[in-house]
Motif scaffolding. Structure first.
Motif, PDB file in Angstrom:
ATOM      1  N   LYS A   1      40.063  -1.638  34.162  1.00 56.39           N
ATOM      2  CA  LYS A   1      39.763  -0.873  32.959  1.00 56.39           C
ATOM      3  C   LYS A   1      38.400  -0.203  33.096  1.00 56.39           C
ATOM      4  N   PHE A   2      38.288   1.015  32.535  1.00 53.46           N
ATOM      5  CA  PHE A   2      37.043   1.772  32.614  1.00 53.46           C
ATOM      6  C   PHE A   2      36.666   2.278  31.232  1.00 53.46           C
ATOM      7  N   GLU A   3      35.372   2.475  31.034  1.00 56.20           N
ATOM      8  CA  GLU A   3      34.877   2.912  29.729  1.00 56.20           C
ATOM      9  C   GLU A   3      35.055   4.407  29.521  1.00 56.20           C
ATOM     10  N   SER A   4      35.308   5.137  30.596  1.00 57.00           N
ATOM     11  CA  SER A   4      35.512   6.579  30.461  1.00 57.00           C
ATOM     12  C   SER A   4      36.330   7.104  31.637  1.00 57.00           C
ATOM     13  N   PHE A   5      36.922   8.313  31.452  1.00 56.55           N
ATOM     14  CA  PHE A   5      37.651   8.948  32.544  1.00 56.55           C
ATOM     15  C   PHE A   5      36.725   9.220  33.727  1.00 56.55           C
ATOM     16  N   GLN A   6      35.485   9.595  33.426  1.00 54.36           N
ATOM     17  CA  GLN A   6      34.541   9.913  34.499  1.00 54.36           C
ATOM     18  C   GLN A   6      34.252   8.685  35.355  1.00 54.36           C
ATOM     19  N   LYS A   7      34.093   7.520  34.724  1.00 52.47           N
ATOM     20  CA  LYS A   7      33.865   6.277  35.469  1.00 52.47           C
ATOM     21  C   LYS A   7      35.072   5.947  36.346  1.00 52.47           C
ATOM     22  N   ALA A   8      36.267   6.192  35.814  1.00 51.57           N
ATOM     23  CA  ALA A   8      37.483   5.953  36.594  1.00 51.57           C
ATOM     24  C   ALA A   8      37.515   6.852  37.819  1.00 51.57           C
ATOM     25  N   ARG A   9      37.115   8.121  37.625  1.00 47.82           N
ATOM     26  CA  ARG A   9      37.099   9.072  38.746  1.00 47.82           C
ATOM     27  C   ARG A   9      36.092   8.641  39.807  1.00 47.82           C
ATOM     28  N   GLU A  10      34.896   8.236  39.366  1.00 42.80           N
ATOM     29  CA  GLU A  10      33.861   7.810  40.305  1.00 42.80           C
ATOM     30  C   GLU A  10      34.309   6.594  41.111  1.00 42.80           C
ATOM     31  N   SER A  11      34.952   5.641  40.415  1.00 44.27           N
ATOM     32  CA  SER A  11      35.437   4.442  41.096  1.00 44.27           C
ATOM     33  C   SER A  11      36.548   4.785  42.081  1.00 44.27           C
ATOM     34  N   PHE A  12      37.457   5.673  41.661  1.00 47.43           N
ATOM     35  CA  PHE A  12      38.564   6.100  42.515  1.00 47.43           C
ATOM     36  C   PHE A  12      38.032   6.715  43.806  1.00 47.43           C
ATOM     37  N   ILE A  13      37.107   7.653  43.672  1.00 45.05           N
ATOM     38  CA  ILE A  13      36.570   8.335  44.844  1.00 45.05           C
ATOM     39  C   ILE A  13      35.801   7.370  45.736  1.00 45.05           C
ATOM     40  N   GLN A  14      34.995   6.492  45.141  1.00 50.18           N
ATOM     41  CA  GLN A  14      34.201   5.555  45.933  1.00 50.18           C
ATOM     42  C   GLN A  14      35.092   4.620  46.743  1.00 50.18           C
ATOM     43  N   LYS A  15      36.173   4.143  46.136  1.00 50.26           N
ATOM     44  CA  LYS A  15      37.079   3.247  46.865  1.00 50.26           C
ATOM     45  C   LYS A  15      37.758   3.966  48.021  1.00 50.26           C
ATOM     46  N   LYS A  16      38.133   5.203  47.798  1.00 50.72           N
ATOM     47  CA  LYS A  16      38.774   5.950  48.882  1.00 50.72           C
ATOM     48  C   LYS A  16      37.765   6.280  49.987  1.00 50.72           C
ATOM     49  N   ILE A  17      36.509   6.509  49.616  1.00 47.29           N
ATOM     50  CA  ILE A  17      35.465   6.715  50.637  1.00 47.29           C
ATOM     51  C   ILE A  17      35.308   5.452  51.481  1.00 47.29           C
ATOM     52  N   GLU A  18      35.290   4.294  50.837  1.00 46.91           N
ATOM     53  CA  GLU A  18      35.190   3.026  51.564  1.00 46.91           C
ATOM     54  C   GLU A  18      36.379   2.831  52.495  1.00 46.91           C
ATOM     55  N   LEU A  19      37.571   3.157  51.998  1.00 45.73           N
ATOM     56  CA  LEU A  19      38.780   2.981  52.796  1.00 45.73           C
ATOM     57  C   LEU A  19      38.761   3.879  54.024  1.00 45.73           C
ATOM     58  N   PHE A  20      38.439   5.158  53.843  1.00 43.91           N
ATOM     59  CA  PHE A  20      38.488   6.080  54.970  1.00 43.91           C
ATOM     60  C   PHE A  20      37.270   5.957  55.876  1.00 43.91           C
ATOM     61  N   THR A  21      36.183   5.380  55.389  1.00 47.45           N
ATOM     62  CA  THR A  21      35.074   5.003  56.273  1.00 47.45           C
ATOM     63  C   THR A  21      35.532   3.887  57.200  1.00 47.45           C
ATOM     64  N   LEU A  22      36.290   2.935  56.646  1.00 42.94           N
ATOM     65  CA  LEU A  22      36.875   1.874  57.468  1.00 42.94           C
ATOM     66  C   LEU A  22      37.823   2.475  58.502  1.00 42.94           C
ATOM     67  N   TYR A  23      38.646   3.437  58.081  1.00 42.85           N
ATOM     68  CA  TYR A  23      39.582   4.061  59.015  1.00 42.85           C
ATOM     69  C   TYR A  23      38.841   4.758  60.163  1.00 42.85           C
ATOM     70  N   LYS A  24      37.687   5.326  59.838  1.00 47.22           N
ATOM     71  CA  LYS A  24      36.891   5.976  60.883  1.00 47.22           C
ATOM     72  C   LYS A  24      36.445   4.963  61.929  1.00 47.22           C
ATOM     73  N   SER A  25      36.131   3.727  61.471  1.00 45.88           N
ATOM     74  CA  SER A  25      35.714   2.682  62.408  1.00 45.88           C
ATOM     75  C   SER A  25      36.883   2.148  63.227  1.00 45.88           C
ATOM     76  N   LEU A  26      38.105   2.376  62.750  1.00 44.50           N
ATOM     77  CA  LEU A  26      39.316   1.937  63.456  1.00 44.50           C
ATOM     78  C   LEU A  26      40.010   3.106  64.150  1.00 44.50           C
ATOM     79  N   ASP A  27      39.263   4.150  64.395  1.00 41.84           N
ATOM     80  CA  ASP A  27      39.827   5.401  64.904  1.00 41.84           C
ATOM     81  C   ASP A  27      40.668   5.200  66.164  1.00 41.84           C
TER      82      ASP A  27
END
Length: 313
Positions: free
Chosen positions: A222-248
């Motif tokens: 749950k998030f207090e605003s749509f903007q917080k949800a967007r920030e969390s969404f993007i940050q998690k995907k950045i973490e995921l694809f940073t991991l993918y870069k390390s597993l290239d």
């Protein structure tokens, strides 16, 4: 069939741990080693664990002197795996008594390096056992369609307590990633999908208990605003694809450029506006393995907060 190391991480689990251990001890497949690591419990958990160790020689008990946290506790357990296969266990679920037998029957044919299953979602009193988690999610079709990295590419479809996997997937892939939402079960499912195939059993092999003390559960964030949800969404995907870069080196060539492009796009989207028309093609390439509802939800989270801010500024 081969021996299985069952990995149990505990912390203040006195309320349910005995029931879970009973369901493991009573498995129809008897050739198991139950490795339990308690992370400095302050309740009666340790006394319960010591009791079960005294009555079952298959139990190996580790009592941490300092609290490690969930992921580090599981990592400690993974370092101790010596059997050909390992399985994760939570401290508050219940295993179907032939869970390991059914999974071993499939994995022993050599075609797969990880087996997962559906679960019955129940409350703390084990009521409500008619609800299959994946029967009521967008991911069931994906689970039935893919058995490689496409299964885990964007979202984790492997519930940790259902996993049975080959030891080989951890031999060169530890330590676990730190400071990321990609925890032990998700990470190892990614590795399993990159190095072999994953098999999904439609049958529920675990009673998946949901209660107020779950560290990880089936609830929605749950998030207090749509903007917080967007920030969390993007940050998690950045973490995921940073991991993918390390597993290239593990990714097929067709994914490598896409992974890097999507990571760069996410970093730009985090600082600027919404997904651009140029990025739409990239977005749908990345999300092409996902159900339609997941694609729509992701596009909505990326764009809706920006549109609202634009029209009401």
């Amino acid at each position: 069939m081969s021996r299985v190391d069952v990995l149990v991480a505990t912390y203040n689990g006195e309320k349910y741990i005995a029931q879970q251990l009973e369901s493991i001890i009573m498995q129809s497949h008897k050739d198991i080693r139950i490795i339990i690591s308690d992370d400095c419990s302050t309740d009666n958990t340790r006394n319960i664990l010591k009791h079960y160790k005294s009555i079952d020689s298959r139990i190996q008990l580790i009592l941490n002197e300092k609290n490690k946290g969930l992921v580090a506790n599981f990592e400690q357990l993974l370092d101790l795996v010596t059997s050909p296969y390992f399985a994760f266990s939570d401290q508050d679920d219940i295993w179907v008594l032939d869970k390991l037998e059914k999974q071993l029957r499939i994995i022993s044919n050599g075609k797969f390096n990880m087996i997962i299953s559906d679960v019955l979602v129940v409350d703390e009193n084990l009521n409500g056992n008619e609800v299959l988690l994946f029967n009521n999610s967008n991911f069931r079709s994906k689970l039935m369609k893919y058995n490689d990295i496409r299964l885990e590419y964007i979202s984790n479809c492997a519930i940790g307590c259902t996993i049975l996997a080959k030891k080989e997937i951890i031999e060169k892939n530890l330590p676990l990633p730190k400071n990321t939402f990609v925890i032990h079960d998700y990470y190892l499912a990614i590795i399993a999908g990159l190095t072999g195939k994953i098999y999904f059993i439609k049958e529920p092999l675990v009673k998946y208990r949901q209660h107020s003390n779950n560290l990880i559960g089936a609830g929605k964030e749950k998030f207090e605003s749509f903007q917080k949800a967007r920030e969390s969404f993007i940050q998690k995907k950045i973490e995921l694809f940073t991991l993918y870069k390390s597993l290239d080196n593990l990714f097929p060539d067709k994914f490598k450029e896409q992974n890097n492009s999507f990571l760069n796009k996410l970093k730009k989207d985090k600082k600027t506006k919404m997904i651009s028309f140029k990025g739409i093609k990239l977005f749908f390439n990345v999300y092409k393995f996902e159900p339609l509802k997941v694609k729509i939800k992701a596009l909505f989270i990326l764009n809706f907060p920006v549109l609202i801010k634009h029209f009401f500024k």
